[in-house]
Design an enzyme around this catalytic site. Structure first.
Site, short mmCIF file in Angstrom:
data_model
loop_
_atom_site.label_atom_id
_atom_site.label_comp_id
_atom_site.label_asym_id
_atom_site.label_seq_id
_atom_site.Cartn_x
_atom_site.Cartn_y
_atom_site.Cartn_z
N PHE A 1 -7.68 1.61 3.47
CA PHE A 1 -7.93 2.93 3.75
C PHE A 1 -6.83 3.88 3.01
O PHE A 1 -5.73 3.67 2.77
CB PHE A 1 -7.30 3.26 5.07
CG PHE A 1 -8.44 2.63 6.21
CD1 PHE A 1 -9.57 3.47 6.62
CD2 PHE A 1 -8.28 1.50 6.73
CE1 PHE A 1 -10.57 2.71 7.54
CE2 PHE A 1 -9.24 0.79 7.67
CZ PHE A 1 -10.20 1.47 7.83
N ALA A 2 -7.50 4.77 1.86
CA ALA A 2 -6.68 5.61 1.11
C ALA A 2 -7.11 7.00 1.39
O ALA A 2 -7.22 7.79 0.54
CB ALA A 2 -7.46 5.40 -0.30
N GLU B 1 -1.63 -2.59 15.88
CA GLU B 1 -0.99 -4.08 15.81
C GLU B 1 -0.54 -4.47 17.22
O GLU B 1 -0.63 -5.72 17.37
CB GLU B 1 0.47 -3.65 15.08
CG GLU B 1 1.14 -4.84 14.78
CD GLU B 1 2.54 -4.53 14.03
OE1 GLU B 1 2.39 -4.66 12.63
OE2 GLU B 1 3.63 -4.29 14.63
#
Length: 325
Positions: free
Chosen positions: A82-83, A263
């Site tokens: 993801f940029a 996470e």
């Protein structure tokens, strides 16, 4: 008189020695806060999970066997990253270093999510490798759909690209500096978190709220995995992303969110479905660290965030520091 002076001199030397040792310890704790952990809380180097999955270290992996299992251009590997927002600045370096080191003998497609505000950089790619730019617009976000990383990976990559054999999610601010090849391939792949791989179970930052779907009981869990790098075959990744998306959605309805977000859900999933391949911190080495136990070969240097990057596609990163707090 001489005996008194000698005794006084010895006491002074002991005091100076004590001050010197105390100063050294304080300096070590200041420069490297995990100094005490590394000496007093450390366990032996993890080489296998309790369920039998191997941990990939440079001096233990059989590269020749891996190459025989996956000959040149025998598999198609997807890389999702993801940029969006501030993360776009890392894209060019990510792609260039991946081309140098990541699955160099295999077919690879990079799936890059952006917010469409900037033009993607031009990067020279090897044959049988491609970049797919996927734009996620603000108006789409405002409708409340596809706002989480796991959901986007599931809906926009895994479901639409059935030709993929294996898929990795990798943080955009990770930089490839060493071999990252088929030795890392497995049906379900987790990466040991560089902040916790040498520590004992009680120090792991699992979700501790029993009301959340990410909750891990005190009697559960053997390893703690980083959210910034995980993967597996397409079927396993479909199940992983579906489950994590569902669990997070249920928690959001209740107003719950674990501290480490994706996470935390990932670690819950790996307890219920243990990885078949475990990557050592060689694949997730914080760039500012001068020391990590047992790590002699660096494959990937991380940025400040190893927990998985932007959790909301148009938002900033949750600053997941190594302390796990």
């Amino acid at each position: 008189m001489v005996d008194i002076q000698l005794a006084s001199h010895l006491r002074s030397r002991r005091a100076l020695l004590f001050i010197l040792v105390a100063t050294i310890i304080i300096v070590l704790l200041t420069v490297h806060p995990w100094f005490l952990d590394s000496w007093f809380l450390r366990r032996s180097r993890p080489t296998y999970g309790a369920w039998g999955a191997q941990v990939v270290w440079d001096d233990t992996v059989d590269y020749d066997k891996a190459d025989r299992l996956f000959p040149k251009k025998s598999i198609t590997v997807g890389v999702v990253t993801f940029a969006t927002g501030e993360y776009f600045a890392y894209l060019k370096d990510f792609l260039e270093t991946a081309e140098d080191h990541f699955m160099s003998k295999q077919k690879v497609t990079y799936f890059v999510f952006t917010d469409g505000t900037k033009k993607a950089p031009e990067v020279a790619l090897k044959k049988s490798r491609a970049v797919s730019i996927i734009t996620v617009k603000k108006e789409d976000m405002s409708k409340g759909v596809l706002v989480t990383k796991m959901e986007v990976i599931n809906k926009r990559v895994l479901e639409l690209n059935k030709d993929l054999d294996y898929v990795f999610y990798i943080n955009i601010d990770f930089r490839f500096v060493g071999k990252f090849g088929v030795e890392a391939i497995g049906d379900l792949i987790g990466t040991l978190h560089p902040g916790f791989y040498w520590k004992n179970r009680y120090s792991f930052p699992y979700a501790t709220n029993p009301d959340t779907k990410a909750y891990v009981a005190p009697t559960e869990g053997e390893m703690y995995f980083a959210g910034g790098l995980f993967g597996g075959n397409r079927e396993s990744m479909l199940k992983l992303t579906e489950t994590c998306t569902k669990n997070r959605a249920e928690d959001q309805k209740k107003g719950l969110e674990p501290v480490w977000q994706d996470e935390s859900y990932l670690n819950r999933y790996f307890i219920d479905h243990p990885p078949t391949r475990i990557l050592s911190p060689e694949y997730c080495y914080p760039k500012d660290f001068w020391y990590m136990p047992w790590v002699k070969y660096k494959r990937v240097l991380t940025g400040q965030d190893v927990s998985g990057g932007p959790h909301n596609l148009l938002g900033g990163a949750a600053q997941a520091k190594m302390s796990g707090k």
